[in-house]
Design a protein around this motif. Structure first.
Motif, PDB file in Angstrom:
ATOM      1  N   UNK A   1       0.828  -1.207   0.000  1.00 54.21           N
ATOM      2  CA  UNK A   1       0.000   0.000   0.000  1.00 54.21           C
ATOM      3  C   UNK A   1       0.859   1.252   0.000  1.00 54.21           C
ATOM      4  N   UNK A   2       1.902   1.276   0.814  1.00 49.17           N
ATOM      5  CA  UNK A   2       2.803   2.432   0.822  1.00 49.17           C
ATOM      6  C   UNK A   2       3.472   2.631  -0.528  1.00 49.17           C
ATOM      7  N   UNK A   3       3.881   1.517  -1.171  1.00 49.77           N
ATOM      8  CA  UNK A   3       4.520   1.636  -2.479  1.00 49.77           C
ATOM      9  C   UNK A   3       3.553   2.202  -3.512  1.00 49.77           C
ATOM     10  N   UNK A   4       2.288   1.764  -3.467  1.00 48.17           N
ATOM     11  CA  UNK A   4       1.301   2.263  -4.433  1.00 48.17           C
ATOM     12  C   UNK A   4       1.000   3.741  -4.200  1.00 48.17           C
ATOM     13  N   UNK A   5       0.916   4.139  -2.934  1.00 46.59           N
ATOM     14  CA  UNK A   5       0.527   5.509  -2.624  1.00 46.59           C
ATOM     15  C   UNK A   5       1.679   6.503  -2.759  1.00 46.59           C
ATOM     16  N   UNK A   6       2.845   6.132  -2.332  1.00 45.40           N
ATOM     17  CA  UNK A   6       3.921   7.118  -2.175  1.00 45.40           C
ATOM     18  C   UNK A   6       5.086   6.914  -3.135  1.00 45.40           C
TER      19      UNK A   6
ATOM     20  N   UNK B   1      18.699   0.179  -5.190  1.00 47.46           N
ATOM     21  CA  UNK B   1      19.168  -0.477  -6.402  1.00 47.46           C
ATOM     22  C   UNK B   1      19.287   0.557  -7.511  1.00 47.46           C
ATOM     23  N   UNK B   2      19.749   0.113  -8.670  1.00 47.36           N
ATOM     24  CA  UNK B   2      19.875   1.037  -9.797  1.00 47.36           C
ATOM     25  C   UNK B   2      18.521   1.551 -10.279  1.00 47.36           C
ATOM     26  N   UNK B   3      17.459   0.787 -10.035  1.00 50.51           N
ATOM     27  CA  UNK B   3      16.137   1.170 -10.529  1.00 50.51           C
ATOM     28  C   UNK B   3      15.203   1.679  -9.445  1.00 50.51           C
ATOM     29  N   UNK B   4      15.644   1.746  -8.202  1.00 48.08           N
ATOM     30  CA  UNK B   4      14.772   2.235  -7.136  1.00 48.08           C
ATOM     31  C   UNK B   4      15.232   1.743  -5.782  1.00 48.08           C
ATOM     32  N   UNK B   5      14.311   1.180  -5.011  1.00 51.50           N
ATOM     33  CA  UNK B   5      14.638   0.712  -3.660  1.00 51.50           C
ATOM     34  C   UNK B   5      13.838  -0.541  -3.356  1.00 51.50           C
ATOM     35  N   UNK B   6      14.264  -1.233  -2.316  1.00 53.81           N
ATOM     36  CA  UNK B   6      13.590  -2.435  -1.832  1.00 53.81           C
ATOM     37  C   UNK B   6      13.471  -2.337  -0.323  1.00 53.81           C
ATOM     38  N   UNK B   7      12.249  -2.470   0.183  1.00 52.49           N
ATOM     39  CA  UNK B   7      12.017  -2.544   1.622  1.00 52.49           C
ATOM     40  C   UNK B   7      11.843  -4.011   1.986  1.00 52.49           C
ATOM     41  N   UNK B   8      12.612  -4.470   2.943  1.00 53.08           N
ATOM     42  CA  UNK B   8      12.615  -5.883   3.295  1.00 53.08           C
ATOM     43  C   UNK B   8      12.318  -6.082   4.774  1.00 53.08           C
ATOM     44  N   UNK B   9      11.755  -7.218   5.083  1.00 50.34           N
ATOM     45  CA  UNK B   9      11.508  -7.615   6.466  1.00 50.34           C
ATOM     46  C   UNK B   9      11.922  -9.070   6.640  1.00 50.34           C
TER      47      UNK B   9
ATOM     48  N   UNK C   1      11.769 -16.088   7.226  1.00 56.33           N
ATOM     49  CA  UNK C   1      10.863 -15.751   6.147  1.00 56.33           C
ATOM     50  C   UNK C   1      11.131 -14.301   5.755  1.00 56.33           C
ATOM     51  N   UNK C   2      11.554 -14.089   4.519  1.00 54.11           N
ATOM     52  CA  UNK C   2      11.942 -12.766   4.038  1.00 54.11           C
ATOM     53  C   UNK C   2      10.869 -12.254   3.096  1.00 54.11           C
ATOM     54  N   UNK C   3      10.457 -11.026   3.323  1.00 53.40           N
ATOM     55  CA  UNK C   3       9.485 -10.356   2.461  1.00 53.40           C
ATOM     56  C   UNK C   3      10.133  -9.098   1.912  1.00 53.40           C
ATOM     57  N   UNK C   4      10.089  -8.915   0.596  1.00 56.25           N
ATOM     58  CA  UNK C   4      10.693  -7.755  -0.063  1.00 56.25           C
ATOM     59  C   UNK C   4       9.676  -7.111  -0.996  1.00 56.25           C
ATOM     60  N   UNK C   5       9.526  -5.799  -0.883  1.00 55.48           N
ATOM     61  CA  UNK C   5       8.673  -5.015  -1.773  1.00 55.48           C
ATOM     62  C   UNK C   5       9.558  -3.976  -2.450  1.00 55.48           C
ATOM     63  N   UNK C   6       9.629  -4.037  -3.775  1.00 59.77           N
ATOM     64  CA  UNK C   6      10.472  -3.140  -4.558  1.00 59.77           C
ATOM     65  C   UNK C   6       9.598  -2.159  -5.330  1.00 59.77           C
ATOM     66  N   UNK C   7      10.116  -0.958  -5.516  1.00 57.15           N
ATOM     67  CA  UNK C   7       9.433   0.042  -6.325  1.00 57.15           C
ATOM     68  C   UNK C   7      10.470   0.916  -6.999  1.00 57.15           C
ATOM     69  N   UNK C   8      10.009   1.830  -7.838  1.00 58.27           N
ATOM     70  CA  UNK C   8      10.909   2.690  -8.584  1.00 58.27           C
ATOM     71  C   UNK C   8      11.239   3.991  -7.900  1.00 58.27           C
ATOM     72  N   UNK C   9      10.789   4.196  -6.671  1.00 60.00           N
ATOM     73  CA  UNK C   9      11.084   5.429  -5.948  1.00 60.00           C
ATOM     74  C   UNK C   9      12.401   5.366  -5.220  1.00 60.00           C
ATOM     75  N   UNK C  10      12.888   6.531  -4.849  1.00 53.97           N
ATOM     76  CA  UNK C  10      14.162   6.619  -4.129  1.00 53.97           C
ATOM     77  C   UNK C  10      14.003   7.228  -2.746  1.00 53.97           C
ATOM     78  N   UNK C  11      12.768   7.523  -2.340  1.00 52.09           N
ATOM     79  CA  UNK C  11      12.528   8.108  -1.024  1.00 52.09           C
ATOM     80  C   UNK C  11      12.602   7.029   0.040  1.00 52.09           C
ATOM     81  N   UNK C  12      13.392   7.280   1.056  1.00 48.59           N
ATOM     82  CA  UNK C  12      13.567   6.288   2.113  1.00 48.59           C
ATOM     83  C   UNK C  12      12.482   6.447   3.166  1.00 48.59           C
ATOM     84  N   UNK C  13      11.812   5.365   3.563  1.00 48.69           N
ATOM     85  CA  UNK C  13      10.794   5.461   4.621  1.00 48.69           C
ATOM     86  C   UNK C  13      11.451   5.636   5.985  1.00 48.69           C
TER      87      UNK C  13
END
Length: 440
Positions: free
Chosen positions: A345-350, A407-415, A365-377
């Motif tokens: 949801x955060x990736x879609x909104x922000x 990453x070169x194309x954005x960022x990945x938030x992982x847990x 158990x690793x969960x990763x959500x990647x997007x094309x933004x560069x803003x750090x949460x």
């Protein structure tokens, strides 16, 4: 005569005559006083050197890893051998650092010089590398930050009247990804790692050398390359290949011989390296690290492309629940669905597309959500009247660890979450943050 030096009595020197009944004269006494005084200084110097060497060795070994963490990406063995007492303890070191996404960092470095100053500098560099590795920096960027630190240490040493005039170091930093089966390498004035393939000769990959740490102002370069499963990666200091006869080419040939047949146990490979490459009394410290690579099975990784549409969150939750049931992790479904829902949801909104989701079933158990933004949460304090701002706080409460890598194309938030039945560590959260109020 008393054996005294620097105000300390260390013993007594007794002189006897045999087959000569004549007594000692005053000239004899003066000669003996001079000889004993010189001997006392030599004995005291030897005692001081022995104490300093033991202190430096204790400091050096205490700053090295006492135990390596269990990893799925690699199987690791290592050796550290201090130099002969005539040379003094150096600043050779190694480290194995778990990273996000089931990756692992392998590090070997060498601080110029010997003694307590070199051991202390080694400890500062190892702590800096661990801190920077936790930020998920690329190898070349990490070495650039470490180079800045070494420059500052050199400036402090030059300004001090007690310390050595300068500080310098070499380092090689490797990041291995068991999902893609690739490794990324950068080095600063350090020997290139060796790769022992299962069906090919030992390889020394062509990696740009990079300047010595402490030069400043010069760039470092990373090289990414595939590594087949079961290969052995060897990282080492220059003392290993130049210990026998100071001929580096001969040392590299012997290293290739010791790494042949990489399917052997790693401890056996390490013992062979010590026996063939090192003399009984090495003149320089030696540290080396060997790691056998593993590739994570494809059925342990699941990934999805997420449309930039809020209605896609519901389908993503269903896909995650179905995948966890296939892995037999139904107990983690509720928590994982909450984490995935908040991050997507955060990736879609922000952020901006493309948005990707990946689950990795490893030791955790690793969960990763990647997007094309560069803003750090950022985890922030939400007031009672705020309608939002609690999503990341909720993620931090549910996950054992979490973070962001770019990453070169954005960022990945992982847990990371412990598997059902595992003993988990307490989540990283601040006790001063207010509790999450109940939903209206």
């Amino acid at each position: 005569m008393p054996l005294r030096a620097r105000g300390i009595t260390m013993g007594v020197v007794t002189l006897l005559r045999w087959k000569n009944p004549d007594a000692f004269t005053e000239d004899d006494q003066l000669l003996v006083e001079d000889v004993v005084a010189r001997a006392a200084v030599c004995v005291d110097n030897a005692r001081r050197f022995a104490r300093e060497h033991q202190a430096a060795l204790t400091l050096q070994t205490s700053l090295l890893p006492s135990a390596l963490p269990p990893l799925s990406a690699v199987e690791v063995a290592y050796r550290y051998l201090p130099a002969d007492t005539d040379s003094g303890v150096g600043g050779d070191w190694f480290d194995v650092i778990p990273l996000s996404g089931a990756r692992v960092a392998l590090v070997v470095g060498d601080v110029i010089g010997h003694g307590l100053h070199a051991a202390a500098s080694m400890g500062r560099l190892r702590a800096a590398v661990q801190t920077l590795a936790d930020l998920d920096l690329s190898p070349d960027e990490l070495l650039a930050h470490v180079d800045d630190l070494v420059v500052r240490l050199s400036e402090e040493a030059e300004a001090s009247d007690e310390g050595p005039p300068a500080v310098g170091a070499t380092c090689v930093y490797v990041v291995y990804d068991p999902v893609s089966g690739t490794m990324s390498v950068a080095r600063a004035g350090h020997p290139s790692p060796a790769i022992a393939h299962l069906d090919e000769p030992v390889e020394f990959p062509d990696i740009p050398t990079g300047p010595l740490l402490g030069i400043g102002g010069l760039p470092f370069e990373s090289v990414e390359m595939p590594v087949e499963e079961g290969s052995v990666i060897a990282l080492y200091t220059d003392g290993l290949i130049s210990a026998s006869d100071q001929d580096v080419d001969v040392g590299l040939e012997r290293l290739c011989f010791t790494l042949a047949h990489p399917d052997r146990p790693l401890e056996e490979i390490c013992d062979t390296m010590v026996r063939i490459l090192l003399p009984d009394r090495p003149r320089d410290d030696v540290a080396f690290l060997v790691a056998r690579t593993h590739i994570l099975s494809r059925d342990r990784v699941a990934s999805w492309e997420v449309p930039v549409d809020p209605s896609a969150v519901h389908k993503v939750r269903d896909d995650v629940s179905h995948q966890l049931s296939l892995w037999g992790l139904e107990e983690a479904s509720f928590t994982t669905e909450l984490i995935v829902s908040e991050l997507v949801t955060n990736a879609i909104r922000h952020a901006c597309g493309p948005i990707g989701l990946r689950l990795i079933h490893e030791r955790v158990l690793i969960c990763e959500v990647s997007d094309g933004g560069s803003t750090s949460p950022h985890l922030r304090r939400a007031r009672t009247t705020d309608e939002g701002g609690r999503g990341l706080f909720l993620v931090a409460q549910l996950a054992q660890r979490w973070g962001t890598r770019y990453t070169d194309s954005g960022k990945t938030i992982w847990t990371e979450q412990p598997l059902p039945g595992q003993t988990s560590q307490p989540p990283r959260s601040s006790p001063s943050l207010p509790p999450v109020p109940p939903a209206p």
